[in-house]
Write an enzyme that holds these catalytic residues in place. Structure first.
Site, PDB file in Angstrom:
ATOM      1  CB  CYS A   1      -0.780  -0.152   1.248  1.00 38.00           C
ATOM      2  SG  CYS A   1      -1.733  -1.553   1.449  1.00 38.00           S
TER       3      CYS A   1
ATOM      4  CG  HIS B   1      -3.287   2.929   2.156  1.00 34.87           C
ATOM      5  ND1 HIS B   1      -4.006   2.619   0.935  1.00 34.87           N
ATOM      6  CD2 HIS B   1      -3.375   1.927   2.839  1.00 34.87           C
ATOM      7  CE1 HIS B   1      -4.223   1.281   0.900  1.00 34.87           C
ATOM      8  NE2 HIS B   1      -3.960   0.986   2.220  1.00 34.87           N
TER       9      HIS B   1
ATOM     10  CG  ASN C   1      -6.916  -1.233   1.487  1.00 38.74           C
ATOM     11  OD1 ASN C   1      -5.795  -0.868   0.448  1.00 38.74           O
ATOM     12  ND2 ASN C   1      -6.320  -1.888   2.704  1.00 38.74           N
TER      13      ASN C   1
HETATM   14  N1  ACO Z   1     -18.642  -8.764   9.661  1.00 35.64           N
HETATM   15  C1  ACO Z   1     -19.001  -9.068  10.818  1.00 35.64           C
HETATM   16  N2  ACO Z   1     -18.400  -9.329  11.874  1.00 35.64           N
HETATM   17  C2  ACO Z   1     -17.158  -9.347  11.624  1.00 35.64           C
HETATM   18  C3  ACO Z   1     -16.573  -8.886  10.514  1.00 35.64           C
HETATM   19  C4  ACO Z   1     -17.375  -8.910   9.465  1.00 35.64           C
HETATM   20  N3  ACO Z   1     -16.785  -8.448   8.369  1.00 35.64           N
HETATM   21  N4  ACO Z   1     -14.823  -9.110  10.483  1.00 35.64           N
HETATM   22  C5  ACO Z   1     -14.630  -9.395  11.606  1.00 35.64           C
HETATM   23  N5  ACO Z   1     -16.065  -9.569  12.469  1.00 35.64           N
HETATM   24  C6  ACO Z   1     -15.970  -9.733  13.987  1.00 35.64           C
HETATM   25  C7  ACO Z   1     -15.159 -10.657  14.511  1.00 35.64           C
HETATM   26  O1  ACO Z   1     -15.275 -12.073  14.279  1.00 35.64           O
HETATM   27  C8  ACO Z   1     -15.035 -10.161  15.908  1.00 35.64           C
HETATM   28  O2  ACO Z   1     -16.085 -11.144  16.412  1.00 35.64           O
HETATM   29  P1  ACO Z   1     -15.951 -11.809  17.966  1.00 35.64           P
HETATM   30  O3  ACO Z   1     -15.916 -10.519  18.974  1.00 35.64           O
HETATM   31  O4  ACO Z   1     -17.300 -12.496  18.144  1.00 35.64           O
HETATM   32  O5  ACO Z   1     -14.874 -12.635  18.010  1.00 35.64           O
HETATM   33  C9  ACO Z   1     -15.602  -9.104  15.951  1.00 35.64           C
HETATM   34  O6  ACO Z   1     -16.179  -8.769  14.714  1.00 35.64           O
HETATM   35  C10 ACO Z   1     -14.347  -7.962  16.184  1.00 35.64           C
HETATM   36  O7  ACO Z   1     -13.213  -8.346  15.490  1.00 35.64           O
HETATM   37  P2  ACO Z   1     -11.908  -7.829  15.081  1.00 35.64           P
HETATM   38  O8  ACO Z   1     -11.230  -7.975  14.055  1.00 35.64           O
HETATM   39  O9  ACO Z   1     -11.471  -7.404  16.697  1.00 35.64           O
HETATM   40  O10 ACO Z   1     -12.474  -6.317  14.947  1.00 35.64           O
HETATM   41  P3  ACO Z   1     -11.791  -4.818  14.965  1.00 35.64           P
HETATM   42  O11 ACO Z   1     -12.711  -4.074  15.701  1.00 35.64           O
HETATM   43  O12 ACO Z   1     -10.289  -4.792  15.192  1.00 35.64           O
HETATM   44  O13 ACO Z   1     -11.956  -4.130  13.275  1.00 35.64           O
HETATM   45  C11 ACO Z   1     -10.643  -4.031  11.227  1.00 35.64           C
HETATM   46  C12 ACO Z   1     -11.349  -4.991  12.296  1.00 35.64           C
HETATM   47  C13 ACO Z   1     -11.715  -3.148  10.641  1.00 35.64           C
HETATM   48  C14 ACO Z   1      -9.970  -4.927  10.432  1.00 35.64           C
HETATM   49  C15 ACO Z   1      -9.725  -3.282  12.073  1.00 35.64           C
HETATM   50  O14 ACO Z   1      -8.751  -4.096  12.967  1.00 35.64           O
HETATM   51  C16 ACO Z   1      -8.895  -2.247  11.289  1.00 35.64           C
HETATM   52  O15 ACO Z   1      -9.266  -1.267  10.547  1.00 35.64           O
HETATM   53  N6  ACO Z   1      -7.485  -2.661  11.256  1.00 35.64           N
HETATM   54  C17 ACO Z   1      -6.521  -2.116  10.106  1.00 35.64           C
HETATM   55  C18 ACO Z   1      -6.510  -3.100   8.908  1.00 35.64           C
HETATM   56  C19 ACO Z   1      -6.419  -2.240   7.765  1.00 35.64           C
HETATM   57  O16 ACO Z   1      -6.693  -1.126   7.594  1.00 35.64           O
HETATM   58  N7  ACO Z   1      -5.558  -2.960   6.814  1.00 35.64           N
HETATM   59  C20 ACO Z   1      -5.085  -2.504   5.769  1.00 35.64           C
HETATM   60  C21 ACO Z   1      -3.827  -1.575   5.735  1.00 35.64           C
HETATM   61  S1  ACO Z   1      -2.603  -2.484   5.069  1.00 35.64           S
HETATM   62  C22 ACO Z   1      -3.002  -2.739   3.297  1.00 35.64           C
HETATM   63  O17 ACO Z   1      -3.703  -1.808   2.896  1.00 35.64           O
HETATM   64  C23 ACO Z   1      -2.982  -3.910   2.430  1.00 35.64           C
END
Ligand code: ACO
Length: 319
Positions: free
Chosen positions: A106, A246, A276
Site C-alpha cells: 500500500c 492510503h 482499500n
Molecule cells: N462482519 C461482521 N463481523 C465481523 C467481520 C465482518 N466483516 N469481521 C470481523 N467480525 C467480527 C469478528 O469475528 C469479531 O467477532 P467476535 O468478537 O465474536 O470474535 C468482531 O467482529 C471484532 O473483530 P475484530 O477483528 O477484533 O474487529 P476490529 O474492531 O479490530 O476491526 C478491522 C477490524 C476493521 C480490520 C480493524 O482491525 C482495522 O481497521 N485494522 C486495520 C486494518 C487495515 O486497515 N489494513 C489494511 C492496511 S494494509 C493494506 O492496505 C494492505
C-alpha cells in the site's frame, strides 16, 4: 503532473457480501467507513494500468515514444514475469521506455514517487508511475475479517523533468519495518517441486492480517512519517493544505488527523466508494481531487502510504 484513474465497472455493495459470508453493512461501514468497492469481472492489473496510461498520454498530448520509463506499483501483478509495467509498455508501444514493477504494497505509489523523482533528476525526461491492483484475486471470499476491506482499481501520474517538477517534490520519508512483515501477508508462493519436503499451507495465498496490529502501526507511525517529511522541508504540519492518506479505513484516517491536531476536512477520503485498493488508493484519490478542483496548483500536499512489508512512506509535494 497529469493524473488519471480507472476502476472496474462492477460495484459490490456491503449488503451483497452477505451472500458469501456472515457480515452486514452496519458492521462494515461502522468499523471501516467502506460502503462499496469496485471488483474486477475479468480485467487484470495490466488492463487497468493500460487504461490509466492511455488516458495520461491522451490528456497530455504526449506520444508513447516520449516516455523514458514506466513504473507500476502493485502487489497483485498479472505474472511474476513479465512485469505488469512491461505489459503496459508493450500495449501502448512505448518503445523507448524501460519498465518495471515496484512491490511495496500500500506504500507502493509513494515509494514509486521517490524512485520517479530520482530518475527525473538523472537522464530521464518523462515517465509514468501507476499504482494498480486486482486485490479481489488475493481475497478469500469466505473470510469476512479481510474480504470486506479490499477493492480493485488503478491510478497514476505522468511526470516530466523540469525545474518546476524538481521543486514540486519537497521531501520524502520512507521506512520499512521488515520485522513486522508477518502482520499482513498475501500471495504466498509455495515451493511445490518434486523435491519439496515441507508441507505448506495453501491458505497463505490469501490475505492474512493482524488487523489490530496494522491499525496500531498506521495510527502511530503515519503521523510521525508526515512530521519527519514536513520538518525536512522546513515547513510545519499546519502548512499542509491537504493530506492524502492510503485509503484503508476511515477510522485510521480520523485518528491520524487527531494525532496531527489538524481539521478532518484537510484529510481527503473516498474509502467509502472504493475500499482499500492498496497501491492504487492514493493516486485514485489524487486524481479525483484534482478533477473536482479540491487540489489546486501551488498547494502543499502530503501523500502517505502504509501497509504490507510493513512499509510506510510520505511524499510532500507542491502540486
Ligand atoms: N462482519 C461482521 N463481523 C465481523 C467481520 C465482518 N466483516 N469481521 C470481523 N467480525 C467480527 C469478528 O469475528 C469479531 O467477532 P467476535 O468478537 O465474536 O470474535 C468482531 O467482529 C471484532 O473483530 P475484530 O477483528 O477484533 O474487529 P476490529 O474492531 O479490530 O476491526 C478491522 C477490524 C476493521 C480490520 C480493524 O482491525 C482495522 O481497521 N485494522 C486495520 C486494518 C487495515 O486497515 N489494513 C489494511 C492496511 S494494509 C493494506 O492496505 C494492505
Amino acid at each position: 503532473m497529469q493524473t488519471a484513474h480507472e476502476v472496474p465497472d462492477k460495484v459490490v455493495l456491503n449488503d451483497e457480501l452477505k451472500q458469501y459470508m456472515d457480515t452486514s453493512d452496519e458492521w462494515i461501514s461502522s468499523r471501516t467507513g467502506i460502503r462499496q468497492r469496485h471488483v474486477s469481472t475479468g480485467q487484470t492489473t495490466a488492463d487497468l494500468c493500460t487504461s490509466v496510461a492511455q488516458q495520461l498520454l491522451a490528456q497530455s498530448g504526449w506520444s508513447a515514444d516520449d516516455l523514458d520509463f514506466i513504473i507500476v506499483a502493485t502487489m497483485s501483478p498479472d505474472y511474476m514475469t513479465p512485469a505488469t509495467a512491461a505489459i503496459v509498455q508493450n500495449r501502448i508501444h512505448a518503445q523507448h521506455a524501460f519498465a518495471f514493477d515496484l512491490s511495496a504494497a500500500c506504500s507502493g505509489f509513494i515509494y514509486g514517487l521517490r524512485v520517479a523523482k530520482d530518475l527525473l533528476a538523472g537522464d530521464c525526461h518523462r515517465g509514468l508511475l501507476i499504482g494498480g491492483e486486482v486485490l479481489s484475486k488475493l481475497v478469500d471470499w469466505q473470510e469476512r475479517s479481510t474480504a470486506v476491506l479490499f477493492g480493485d482499481g488503478a491510478g497514476g501520474v505522468l511526470l516530466e523533468q523540469s525545474d518546476e517538477t524538481a521543486s514540486q517534490f519537497l521531501a520524502s520519508d520512507l521506512q520499512t519495518l521488515g520485522e513486522l512483515g508477518d502482520r499482513l501477508t498475501a500471495g504466498y508462493q509455495p515451493v511445490t517441486s518434486p523435491f519439496a519436503t515441507d508441507a505448506t499451507d495453501p491458505h497463505q495465498r490469501y490475505f492474512e492480517m493482524d488487523g489490530r496490529a496494522v491499525y496500531k502501526f498506521a495510527t502511530h507511525d503515519v503521523p510521525r512519517s508526515i512530521e519527519r517529511a514536513v520538518t525536512a522541508s522546513s515547513l510545519m504540519v499546519k502548512d499542509v493544505d491537504y493530506f492524502l492518506l492510503h485509503q484503508a479505513n476511515q477510522r485510521i484516517i480520523d485518528q491520524i488527523a487527531k494525532r496531527l491536531a489538524q481539521p478532518t476536512d484537510k484529510f481527503l477520503s473516498n474509502v467509502a466508494n472504493y475500499g482499500n485498493t492498496s497501491a492504487a488508493s492514493v493516486p485514485i484519490l489524487l486524481d479525483e481531487a484534482v478533477r473536482n478542483g479540491t487540489i489546486q496548483r501551488g498547494q502543499t500536499i502530503a501523500l502517505s502510504g502504509f501497509g504490507g512489508g510493513l512499509t510506510i512512506g510520505t511524499q510532500l509535494i507542491q502540486y
